[in-house]
Motif scaffolding. Structure first.
Motif, mmCIF file in Angstrom:
data_model
loop_
_atom_site.group_PDB
_atom_site.id
_atom_site.type_symbol
_atom_site.label_atom_id
_atom_site.label_comp_id
_atom_site.label_asym_id
_atom_site.label_seq_id
_atom_site.Cartn_x
_atom_site.Cartn_y
_atom_site.Cartn_z
ATOM 1 N N UNK A 118 1.851 3.182 3.273
ATOM 2 C CA UNK A 118 2.586 2.168 2.085
ATOM 3 C C UNK A 118 1.219 1.761 1.311
ATOM 4 N N UNK A 119 -0.080 1.603 1.769
ATOM 5 C CA UNK A 119 -1.004 0.788 0.986
ATOM 6 C C UNK A 119 -1.521 1.980 0.147
ATOM 7 N N UNK A 120 -1.047 3.301 -0.091
ATOM 8 C CA UNK A 120 -1.728 4.229 -0.937
ATOM 9 C C UNK A 120 -0.622 4.535 -1.784
ATOM 10 N N UNK A 121 0.520 3.867 -2.006
ATOM 11 C CA UNK A 121 1.599 4.110 -3.122
ATOM 12 C C UNK A 121 1.975 2.887 -3.474
ATOM 13 N N UNK A 122 0.992 1.734 -3.829
ATOM 14 C CA UNK A 122 1.573 0.382 -4.351
ATOM 15 C C UNK A 122 2.155 0.763 -5.752
ATOM 16 N N UNK A 123 1.479 1.774 -6.412
ATOM 17 C CA UNK A 123 1.916 1.689 -7.844
ATOM 18 C C UNK A 123 3.502 2.342 -7.793
#
Ligand SMILES: *Cc1c(COP(=O)(O)O)cnc(C)c1O
Length: 487
Positions: free
Chosen positions: A104-109
């Motif tokens: 999840x922290x790599x797809x915040x956008x």
């Protein structure tokens, strides 16, 4: 154009040894592929030069008609202009290269896209929270009905098996209810095309799970008695479901949540512009009022981006339901958000009034030639019952085919089923007065032809790559192989 030089099938243009490419010299040496996995014969691929390939596909694409080629007044399907900026946004590698199982922290956008779109839809509809999971309007209906069933079951209320649906509803409504294992009960329309409240009264009891309503209804009319209907259904313990597939006329005008609806879906591909048709792509987010959030599919119980530690796509938290893999049709969601943000709050409020103005203008300009079974102010669309003059023998099908000759896509025909010669027109808000005047002129011309030269209308189309097909024969004896067509 059907240019024989460039052929019908790319395979017919193949010449042995022709190439449209050259490969660089092999700098890596050879690797022996085991015999067991090698083909025994070469694959039967077409061999063509580059220009032949380019022209073949370009010419085929020009046989097609889309909303970017011309006016496309398809009622109940909202074929509106799809701004190119939407495509650019949806095609950004930052989005297309995402994997749904990424941490999840790599797809915040992407998560921000979900959250902003959910908030926009809530604000537009007046409902509390949305799931973006469903892949189409019909899928949204099924999701919404599953939510309603989960709600009743959570209260131990297991006898609610009926869904009340107006006779003018889109066919997906009864189909979704049936797929959900619920029983469909039809409520009649009045002569003016509205839900018949007296008929409804007789259908209500403690076995009603929900009532589904489309508003404006499939005749393009704003349902007059919604507060009373919502009160009656709620009083007997049922929930109100809003089919918001075509929400165009409502944008900036009114909100389902304020009218007493509990659950709704919106077709993003109709109302918020994604090129659709032929089966996809779509998105049918489902919204619920306050108090029903816990029944949404778990994947989209919108948590704020900052809260997300893991993206739990799989199933619900608690009593929810799961309707589809991962997180919906992301490209369609992106296009919808791009459309909403490009228009902005103030311009979005103009969509409903302009769509309504355009539809009423066409209706008033044509009602002396075409039969208007239901008078009065329509919303984004309206229905004619064929030509006014029935003595010519020219049908709605003939009018639709003749429109193709003049470069217009046909409106929706023979739907809704309430009339024999339904011709359902929806211009959308994007069209200029000149475009609409052009369409009106052609519709009037066809009416005149029907009087003076009916055969030219009955034998239309004359200017298209393929003439009139025998649709009954096609349905009964479908030919699905190209070679069989040739024979
Ligand atoms: C289009 C439509 C639907 C179904 O939507 P799909 O995305 O085609 O499944 C449902 N209700 C109404 C009123 C519609 O116009």
């Amino acid at each position: 154009m059907n240019n024989k030089l460039y052929g019908n099938l790319i395979f017919e243009l193949s010449k042995e040894g022709r190439r449209g490419y050259s490969l660089p010299k092999n700098r890596f040496g050879n690797y022996n592929i085991p015999d067991s996995v090698c083909r025994k014969e070469d694959a039967a691929l077409p061999e063509c030069d580059e220009m032949t390939v380019v022209r073949h596909y370009t010419n085929h694409s020009e046989n097609n008609f889309g909303v970017n080629n011309g006016f496309y007044p398809l009622g109940s399907c909202t074929m509106k202009y799809n701004p190119v900026i939407n495509e650019e946004v949806a095609n950004k590698p930052e989005f297309t290269a995402l994997h749904p199982m990424q941490p999840a922290d790599t797809v915040k956008g992407a998560l921000e896209v979900y959250e902003r779109l959910q908030k926009c839809l809530s604000e537009i509809s007046g409902l509390s929270r949305f799931t973006l999971n469903p892949f189409a309007g019909a899928h949204g209906e099924l999701t919404g009905l599953m939510i309603i069933r989960a709600y009743h079951e959570s209260r131990g209320d297991k006898k609610r098996v009926k869904v009340i649906i107006p006779d003018s509803a889109h066919g997906t409504n009864p189909a979704s209810a049936a797929v959900c294992g619920l029983e469909v009960v039809e409520v009649k329309s009045t002569a003016q095309g509205y839900v018949d409240v007296n008929d409804l009264r007789g259908l209500l009891d403690d076995t009603v799970a929900a009532m589904m309503m489309t508003n404006p209804n499939t005749l393009g009319m704003f349902e007059q008695e919604i507060p009373e209907i919502a009160q009656l259904v709620h009083d007997c313990g049922g929930l109100m479901y809003y089919d918001g597939a075509n929400l165009n006329p409502m944008l900036g005008a009114s909100r389902p949540g304020d009218m007493g609806f509990d659950v709704m879906h919106i077709n993003l591909h109709k109302t918020f512009s994604t090129p659709h048709g032929g089966g996809g792509p779509g998105a049918g987010p489902v919204g619920v009022r306050e108090g029903l959030e816990q029944f949404l599919p778990g994947a989209s119980n919108a948590r704020s981006v900052a809260d997300v530690k893991t993206v739990d796509f799989a199933d619900a938290d608690g009593g929810g339901i799961s309707v589809g893999g991962y997180h919906g049709n992301f490209g369609v969601l992106l296009r919808a958000l791009a459309y909403i943000l490009t228009l902005g709050r103030e311009n979005l409020k103009m969509v409903g009034p302009l769509a309504t103005l355009n539809a009423n203008y066409i209706k008033e300009c044509l009602k002396d030639e075409y039969l208007l079974p239901i008078e009065g102010l329509c919303k984004h669309e309206f229905v004619f019952d064929g030509l006014r003059d029935k003595s010519t023998g020219v049908t709605t099908m003939d009018v639709a085919k003749r429109l193709l000759d003049y470069g217009y896509h046909a409106p929706t025909i023979y739907f809704p089923l309430l009339f024999h010669e339904s011709l359902m027109i929806e211009p959308t808000e994007n069209e200029s007065k000149d475009t609409i005047d052009g369409f009106v002129a052609v519709m009037r011309k066809i009416a005149e032809e029907a009087r003076n030269n009916p055969d030219v209308v009955k034998s239309a189309p004359h200017n298209t790559p393929i003439g009139r097909v025998d649709d009954v024969l096609a349905a009964k004896h479908p030919v699905v192989k190209y070679k069989d067509i040739e024979a």
